[in-house]
Design an enzyme around this catalytic site. Structure first.
Site, PDB file in Angstrom:
ATOM      1  CG  ASP A  39      -2.109   0.936   1.050  1.00  0.00           C
ATOM      2  OD1 ASP A  39      -3.216   0.430   0.761  1.00  0.00           O
ATOM      3  OD2 ASP A  39      -1.946   2.164   1.185  1.00  0.00           O
ATOM      4  NE  ARG A  44      -5.233  -0.480   5.478  1.00  0.00           N
ATOM      5  CZ  ARG A  44      -6.121  -1.104   6.222  1.00  0.00           C
ATOM      6  NH1 ARG A  44      -6.247  -0.803   7.511  1.00  0.00           N
ATOM      7  NH2 ARG A  44      -6.925  -2.006   5.695  1.00  0.00           N
ATOM      8  CB  THR A  90     -12.385   1.945  -9.748  1.00  0.00           C
ATOM      9  OG1 THR A  90     -13.221   0.959  -9.119  1.00  0.00           O
ATOM     10  CG2 THR A  90     -11.138   1.272 -10.280  1.00  0.00           C
ATOM     11  CB  THR A 125     -15.784  -1.889  -9.557  1.00  0.00           C
ATOM     12  OG1 THR A 125     -16.074  -2.762  -8.458  1.00  0.00           O
ATOM     13  CG2 THR A 125     -17.015  -1.775 -10.444  1.00  0.00           C
ATOM     14  CB  CYS A 265     -20.156  -0.828  -4.268  1.00  0.00           C
ATOM     15  SG  CYS A 265     -18.584  -1.611  -3.829  1.00  0.00           S
ATOM     16  NE  ARG A 336     -14.014   3.623   0.575  1.00  0.00           N
ATOM     17  CZ  ARG A 336     -13.610   2.448   0.097  1.00  0.00           C
ATOM     18  NH1 ARG A 336     -12.865   2.400  -0.994  1.00  0.00           N
ATOM     19  NH2 ARG A 336     -13.952   1.334   0.698  1.00  0.00           N
TER      20      ARG A 336
END
Length: 429
Positions: A39, A44, A90, A125, A265, A336
């Protein structure tokens, strides 16, 4: 490299991106195979090395069990990997167009590391064609190798459901695909080794890409229909949930509910499909209509709440509203594309003072990402209205009286998520 990837002495897996998708994947592979989790965020990596996951998708015990997993922010640690799996976000940009920047950069990173015989699998995605038309050429350009001659690619769409402790990576069927029949078989065998419930080998990479993007498009449209029905029933003075419960007694009625549609999503993926459709000369109508309706629900919720205050002859400008929940869904800390922020901003436009409380959210992240100052402990007897926006378990377990203690006499309790019984709230979607 042997024909069966899962028994190859050369097998070493590199996971590019350790977010909600990448870390659970890296942990499962790390239980069986040498795995490097990469990453670009060094904080993180430090967190994972300490056995902590701020997404709360992986426990400290699970990180310990992944004995073959190494977490790193140094691309040099990926050099010996023979399989690269890309799990970067994405998102969409401000114009609701696909933002492939993270995907392109990840492909450039992997392209600089590729060796003959390696394999690259994408989980992010995308729209149909992206893996072979956008990612593969980047890999070729950076590596000097040729796809299907020197290396192969595949696509296996992620199906992680943040906050869901029942449906986790090992017990969700995995769709797989590869750029050649042999690659497809190898990729399917690889995922089968960590997915006990099995896999589904798609006919092609484009089929797998399309399957992923329509999963959430279908949900988006179904929720959009429920939202439109809720608007109609509200005008008719009919309780939407009561209607849905009655309709749900028929065996083939789908149990969707109205609400705010956000996250990385459902509120994003349809735009990837419509982008590709428009690129080939087709202007999608139903998909975009559903997106427009769902994107407007935050403002609609705020307007409903304001009308309820007016009906109670409460002062709107200067009123205090407590919003319970900020994340895009229950029992996860993910902010998000949360659409709760739309309701908050609309309430503020009316001159309302909004306090936000969410036990799952990092206050610093909320301030940095959304400009929202969180309230750790809401004041009792202080609010003209309470908006229960996210069905976190803490709120579900509280009950009506515990939630109402924050309200002044005559306050409005708006149960957006149908947490309470119909008679226990003053307003529902």
């Amino acid at each position: 490299m042997t024909n069966d990837l899962t028994h190859s002495d050369e097998l070493k897996i590199g996971i590019i991106g350790l977010g909600y998708v990448g870390l659970p994947l890296a942990v499962e592979f790390g239980k069986k195979f040498p795995t490097v989790g990469f990453d670009i965020n060094p904080n993180r990596i430090a967190q994972i090395r300490e056995g902590q996951d701020h997404t709360r998708e992986v426990s400290e015990a699970e990180l310990r069990e992944s004995v073959n997993l190494t977490a790193t922010a140094d691309t040099a640690d990926l050099k010996e990997c023979t399989i690269f799996i890309v799990t970067v976000p994405t998102p969409i940009d401000s114009s609701k167009r696909p933002d492939l920047t993270p995907l392109v950069r990840a492909s450039e990173t992997v392209g600089g590391l590729l060796k003959p015989g390696d394999m690259v699998i994408y989980e992010s995605t995308v729209f149909p064609g992206a893996t072979e038309e956008i990612c593969a050429p980047i890999l070729e350009r950076l590596s000097g190798l040729r796809v299907n001659d020197d290396f192969t690619v595949g696509y296996s769409p992620e199906r992680i459901n943040p906050g869901d402790k029942d449906r986790r990576l090992p017990n969700i069927v995995k769709v797989t695909s590869g750029s050649t029949p042999e690659a497809a078989n190898r990729i399917d065998a690889l995922y089968s080794s960590i997915i006990p419930v099995g896999t589904h080998k798609a006919a092609s990479i484009r089929v797998a890409e399309a399957a992923k993007v329509i999963e959430n498009t279908q949900r988006d449209l179904n929720i959009g229909l429920m939202n439109e029905l809720a608007i109609i029933f509200n005008r008719l003075g009919i309780d939407t949930e009561a209607v849905l419960q009655a309709a749900g007694t028929k065996w083939n009625f789908l149990p969707f509910r109205p609400g705010l549609v956000g996250g990385h999503c459902i509120g994003v993926d349809p735009y990837y499909l419509t982008h590709k459709a428009e690129e080939i000369g087709y202007h999608p109508q139903i998909i975009l209509a559903g997106r427009r309706l769902n994107d407007g629900m935050g403002a609609y919720v705020a307007e409903q709440l304001v009308k309820a205050l007016i009906h109670r002859e409460a002062k709107v400008k200067g009123a205090r509203v407590l919003v319970l929940g900020l994340t895009f869904k229950e029992n996860c800390p993910d902010l998000r594309n949360t659409r709760v922020i739309d309701a908050i901003r609309k309430l503020e436009e009316f001159g309302i003072n909004v306090d936000v409380h969410d036990p799952w959210v990092d206050p610093e992240e909320a301030q940095a990402e959304l400009g929202v100052s969180m309230v750790d402990t809401p004041e009792e007897n202080s609010y003209d209205a309470i908006l229960l926006a996210v069905a976190h378990s803490q709120f579900r377990d509280s009950g009506e009286q515990e939630l109402r203690k924050y309200g002044r006499d005559g306050h409005v309790l708006y149960d957006l998520k149908y947490v309470l019984a119909v008679d226990d709230s003053d307003l529902r979607l």
